[in-house]
Scaffold this motif. Structure first.
Motif, PDB file in Angstrom:
ATOM      1  N   ILE A  51       0.980  -1.209  -0.130  1.00 22.35           N
ATOM      2  CA  ILE A  51      -0.032   0.096   0.069  1.00 22.35           C
ATOM      3  C   ILE A  51       0.814   1.298   0.148  1.00 22.35           C
ATOM      4  O   ILE A  51       0.540   2.289  -0.577  1.00 22.35           O
ATOM      5  CB  ILE A  51      -1.017  -0.054   1.143  1.00 22.35           C
ATOM      6  CG1 ILE A  51      -1.915  -1.157   1.128  1.00 22.35           C
ATOM      7  CG2 ILE A  51      -1.829   1.069   1.248  1.00 22.35           C
ATOM      8  CD1 ILE A  51      -2.721  -1.368  -0.045  1.00 22.35           C
ATOM      9  N   GLY A  52       1.937   1.304   0.660  1.00 27.36           N
ATOM     10  CA  GLY A  52       2.847   2.418   0.691  1.00 27.36           C
ATOM     11  C   GLY A  52       4.066   2.216   1.573  1.00 27.36           C
ATOM     12  O   GLY A  52       4.079   1.104   1.980  1.00 27.36           O
ATOM     13  N   ALA A  53       4.879   3.341   1.768  1.00 27.88           N
ATOM     14  CA  ALA A  53       5.906   3.105   2.806  1.00 27.88           C
ATOM     15  C   ALA A  53       5.864   4.193   3.739  1.00 27.88           C
ATOM     16  O   ALA A  53       5.432   5.212   3.500  1.00 27.88           O
ATOM     17  CB  ALA A  53       7.204   3.285   2.012  1.00 27.88           C
ATOM     18  N   ARG A  54       6.221   3.834   5.086  1.00 32.22           N
ATOM     19  CA  ARG A  54       6.145   4.786   6.097  1.00 32.22           C
ATOM     20  C   ARG A  54       7.242   5.792   5.984  1.00 32.22           C
ATOM     21  O   ARG A  54       8.706   5.654   5.383  1.00 32.22           O
ATOM     22  CB  ARG A  54       6.437   4.384   7.378  1.00 32.22           C
ATOM     23  CG  ARG A  54       6.363   5.013   8.484  1.00 32.22           C
ATOM     24  CD  ARG A  54       6.290   4.162  10.169  1.00 32.22           C
ATOM     25  NE  ARG A  54       5.514   3.085   9.861  1.00 32.22           N
ATOM     26  CZ  ARG A  54       5.469   2.083  10.841  1.00 32.22           C
ATOM     27  NH1 ARG A  54       6.349   2.042  11.845  1.00 32.22           N
ATOM     28  NH2 ARG A  54       4.358   1.228  10.786  1.00 32.22           N
ATOM     29  N   SER A  55       6.954   7.199   6.040  1.00 32.41           N
ATOM     30  CA  SER A  55       7.602   8.334   5.704  1.00 32.41           C
ATOM     31  C   SER A  55       8.657   8.301   7.003  1.00 32.41           C
ATOM     32  O   SER A  55       8.058   8.727   8.007  1.00 32.41           O
ATOM     33  CB  SER A  55       6.888   9.448   5.555  1.00 32.41           C
ATOM     34  OG  SER A  55       7.706  10.371   5.070  1.00 32.41           O
ATOM     35  N   ARG A  56       9.852   8.702   6.591  1.00 29.35           N
ATOM     36  CA  ARG A  56      10.684   9.177   7.663  1.00 29.35           C
ATOM     37  C   ARG A  56      11.254  10.587   7.372  1.00 29.35           C
ATOM     38  O   ARG A  56      11.437  11.092   6.535  1.00 29.35           O
ATOM     39  CB  ARG A  56      11.759   8.120   7.745  1.00 29.35           C
ATOM     40  CG  ARG A  56      11.339   6.787   8.239  1.00 29.35           C
ATOM     41  CD  ARG A  56      12.587   5.686   8.074  1.00 29.35           C
ATOM     42  NE  ARG A  56      12.312   4.606   8.867  1.00 29.35           N
ATOM     43  CZ  ARG A  56      11.768   3.626   8.002  1.00 29.35           C
ATOM     44  NH1 ARG A  56      11.302   3.877   6.800  1.00 29.35           N
ATOM     45  NH2 ARG A  56      11.298   2.249   8.821  1.00 29.35           N
ATOM     46  N   THR A  57      11.988  11.268   8.501  1.00 24.34           N
ATOM     47  CA  THR A  57      12.684  12.423   8.290  1.00 24.34           C
ATOM     48  C   THR A  57      13.974  11.932   7.290  1.00 24.34           C
ATOM     49  O   THR A  57      14.548  11.289   7.440  1.00 24.34           O
ATOM     50  CB  THR A  57      13.304  12.937   9.511  1.00 24.34           C
ATOM     51  OG1 THR A  57      12.443  13.265  10.389  1.00 24.34           O
ATOM     52  CG2 THR A  57      14.312  14.184   9.118  1.00 24.34           C
ATOM     53  N   PRO A  58      13.875  12.907   6.110  1.00 25.79           N
ATOM     54  CA  PRO A  58      14.821  12.581   4.884  1.00 25.79           C
ATOM     55  C   PRO A  58      16.239  12.867   5.330  1.00 25.79           C
ATOM     56  O   PRO A  58      16.543  13.605   6.381  1.00 25.79           O
ATOM     57  CB  PRO A  58      14.359  13.779   4.086  1.00 25.79           C
ATOM     58  CG  PRO A  58      12.922  13.771   4.170  1.00 25.79           C
ATOM     59  CD  PRO A  58      12.731  13.893   5.576  1.00 25.79           C
ATOM     60  N   ALA A  59      17.004  12.060   4.851  1.00 30.39           N
ATOM     61  CA  ALA A  59      18.681  11.929   5.294  1.00 30.39           C
ATOM     62  C   ALA A  59      19.156  13.451   5.505  1.00 30.39           C
ATOM     63  O   ALA A  59      19.964  13.742   6.440  1.00 30.39           O
ATOM     64  CB  ALA A  59      19.296  11.077   4.388  1.00 30.39           C
ATOM     65  N   ILE A  60      19.152  14.166   4.362  1.00 28.54           N
ATOM     66  CA  ILE A  60      19.915  15.436   4.312  1.00 28.54           C
ATOM     67  C   ILE A  60      19.360  16.398   5.329  1.00 28.54           C
ATOM     68  O   ILE A  60      20.153  17.161   5.883  1.00 28.54           O
ATOM     69  CB  ILE A  60      19.821  16.089   2.871  1.00 28.54           C
ATOM     70  CG1 ILE A  60      21.007  17.084   2.797  1.00 28.54           C
ATOM     71  CG2 ILE A  60      18.575  16.671   2.526  1.00 28.54           C
ATOM     72  CD1 ILE A  60      22.289  16.568   3.025  1.00 28.54           C
ATOM     73  N   ILE A  61      17.889  16.270   5.904  1.00 26.40           N
ATOM     74  CA  ILE A  61      17.454  17.177   6.759  1.00 26.40           C
ATOM     75  C   ILE A  61      17.928  16.750   8.093  1.00 26.40           C
ATOM     76  O   ILE A  61      18.403  17.646   9.018  1.00 26.40           O
ATOM     77  CB  ILE A  61      15.844  17.040   6.636  1.00 26.40           C
ATOM     78  CG1 ILE A  61      15.461  17.645   5.387  1.00 26.40           C
ATOM     79  CG2 ILE A  61      15.184  17.897   8.102  1.00 26.40           C
ATOM     80  CD1 ILE A  61      13.834  17.741   5.215  1.00 26.40           C
ATOM     81  N   GLY A  62      18.166  15.369   8.367  1.00 24.49           N
ATOM     82  CA  GLY A  62      18.701  15.059   9.554  1.00 24.49           C
ATOM     83  C   GLY A  62      20.088  15.595   9.785  1.00 24.49           C
ATOM     84  O   GLY A  62      20.579  15.581  10.841  1.00 24.49           O
ATOM     85  N   GLU A  63      20.783  15.243   8.412  1.00 31.09           N
ATOM     86  CA  GLU A  63      22.327  15.656   8.556  1.00 31.09           C
ATOM     87  C   GLU A  63      22.488  17.042   9.033  1.00 31.09           C
ATOM     88  O   GLU A  63      23.133  17.560   9.770  1.00 31.09           O
ATOM     89  CB  GLU A  63      22.817  15.619   7.265  1.00 31.09           C
ATOM     90  CG  GLU A  63      23.052  14.228   6.836  1.00 31.09           C
ATOM     91  CD  GLU A  63      24.222  13.249   7.334  1.00 31.09           C
ATOM     92  OE1 GLU A  63      25.168  14.146   7.918  1.00 31.09           O
ATOM     93  OE2 GLU A  63      24.220  12.205   7.257  1.00 31.09           O
ATOM     94  N   TYR A  64      21.623  18.076   8.527  1.00 28.17           N
ATOM     95  CA  TYR A  64      21.679  19.599   8.858  1.00 28.17           C
ATOM     96  C   TYR A  64      21.349  19.725  10.038  1.00 28.17           C
ATOM     97  O   TYR A  64      21.664  20.575  10.816  1.00 28.17           O
ATOM     98  CB  TYR A  64      21.035  20.413   7.662  1.00 28.17           C
ATOM     99  CG  TYR A  64      21.911  20.805   6.499  1.00 28.17           C
ATOM    100  CD1 TYR A  64      22.404  21.934   6.520  1.00 28.17           C
ATOM    101  CD2 TYR A  64      22.258  19.738   5.696  1.00 28.17           C
ATOM    102  CE1 TYR A  64      23.493  22.213   5.443  1.00 28.17           C
ATOM    103  CE2 TYR A  64      23.123  20.081   4.524  1.00 28.17           C
ATOM    104  CZ  TYR A  64      23.521  21.397   4.264  1.00 28.17           C
ATOM    105  OH  TYR A  64      24.428  21.802   3.199  1.00 28.17           O
TER     106      TYR A  64
END
Length: 419
Positions: free
Chosen positions: A326-339
């Protein structure tokens, strides 16, 4: 090739077809009406753009394709609507060979498009040979020019068109020890310049990249200091451009020292820009954060800020499980986490993204929403940045010229608009 039982139709979102198509559909002699229509279209170009009867901020756009052979279905693919294929299908005007679809489109939209033509067991991607605007490709593998829809209120683009009388720089190719191809652009008059050049590193590079034309135009107008460009070919872009520490280290510690040995280039990070589009924009942001001692400026054009390896992994695992996907669970994107985790780096960032970049899975969150999130992180961290949205999608027709806008903002010695 005729379609049965369809003499009138409703366009996308229930919009009636425009007057030119209605005239074709209502004609007592459809072949004569078709011949007259195409005689006009071949001189003025396609798609057909007409005023919207009810919305002064929109127009009616009719995509048209003339079938010179039997086909089963024609779909228009573009970068702004996010509509499913069935909603982008063209209809065949009865008694003719003309396929068409009319959409209401906001008047400031600019987007590339092409047709997908289905016949037999396969399909063929075809450009619009009568398009008013046709542009070369930078990032796709098609050999023919890309067709571009430019609505009447679309923002003019300033830097990507080659000017016949503008002096041209020189592009020289090289192959590095790992087999990677790179191309180095030097500006007109390079041999007579005593001072080291500013540096622009362009990811997804190749010898015909539009950055060369953009730089020629910027130099001719005196908008940037004399600047060299290193156009970097990718060995494996899906690996190298997705927050890969080794590739970013190569750019900082391998590529730039190699280029400085061969050319008179600055070692000042404030005069060094790393630029990329899509995954290249993601890599530019990551590399600037990791190596601010080399790259003091980041230029992101539709950077894939949404990217996250865990989200991708889960998405493809689900996609392989059949109808339960049905879909994938959304996480905080990698580059946003890095910054978010890192201390503020001494870099400046130009970020540009299409207002319609909602994108298909696995882009969760969508590109536009992730880009706005990244902008907010830059604000909270105190970065010197500019964030802009253009009236388009994930679309190189915008990237070509916005590369020039970004360079001006980042490097213009006379000072540039910070808005």
């Amino acid at each position: 090739m005729e379609s049965e039982g369809v003499t009138t139709r409703r366009g996308w979102h229930g919009m009636d077809d425009g007057p030119r198509i209605r005239a074709l559909l209502e004609s007592d002699d459809p072949l004569a009406a078709e011949a007259a229509l195409w005689a006009d279209l071949r001189s003025v170009g396609t798609p057909l753009i007409e005023p919207h009867p009810d919305d002064p901020d929109a127009c009616l756009v009719t995509f048209l394709w003339y079938a010179d052979r039997p086909v089963e279905r024609v779909v228009v693919n573009e970068a702004v609507s996010s509509l499913p294929p069935e909603a982008r299908a063209l209809s065949l005007a009865p008694g003719t060979s003309t396929w068409f679809a009319t959409w209401p489109v906001k008047s400031d939209v600019r987007t590339t498009y092409h047709f997908e033509v289905f016949a037999g067991s396969g399909s063929e991607r075809i450009g619009d040979e009568h398009a008013r605007v046709r542009e070369p490709h930078d990032y796709s593998v098609l050999g023919s020019p890309e067709s571009v829809l430019v609505c009447p209120g679309a923002e003019p683009l300033s830097w990507a068109d080659r000017r016949p009388d503008t002096p041209r720089g020189t592009v020289t190719g090289a192959v590095l020890g790992d087999g990677r191809e790179v191309w180095v652009y030097t500006p007109p008059g390079y041999d007579h310049l005593a001072d080291p050049l500013g540096v622009l590193v362009v990811l997804d590079g190749h010898a015909q990249h539009s950055a060369v034309t953009v730089l020629d135009n910027l130099h001719a107008d005196g908008r940037i200091e004399p600047t060299a460009a290193i156009l970097v070919g990718q060995l494996d872009r899906n690996a190298e451009l997705t927050c890969d520490a080794d590739f970013s280290r190569f750019l900082a510690e391998g590529l730039l020292p190699w280029a400085r040995e061969a050319y008179r280039l600055t070692a000042d990070p404030a005069r060094t820009v790393i630029a990329g589009c899509s995954l290249g924009g993601l890599c530019a942001a990551y590399t600037g954060l990791r190596h601010p001692e080399v790259f003091g400026n980041v230029l992101m054009l539709s950077g894939s800020v949404w990217w996250d390896p865990d989200t991708l992994r889960e998405y493809f695992q689900l996609a392989g499980s059949g109808p339960r996907a049905i879909g994938a669970r959304s996480r905080t994107p990698a580059i946003i986490g890095e910054y978010t985790r890192a201390e503020r780096a001494p870099i400046r960032i130009y970020q540009d993204v299409g207002a319609f970049e909602t994108g298909p899975p696995p882009a969760t969150p969508h590109q536009i929403h992730a880009s706005r999130h990244f902008r907010d992180v830059l604000t909270l961290k105190g970065y010197d940045y500019v964030y802009r949205e253009f009236a388009g999608g994930h679309d190189e027709t915008w990237w070509r010229s916005r590369l020039g806008d970004g360079l001006i903002w980042l490097t213009d010695p006379r000072g540039a608009d910070r808005g």
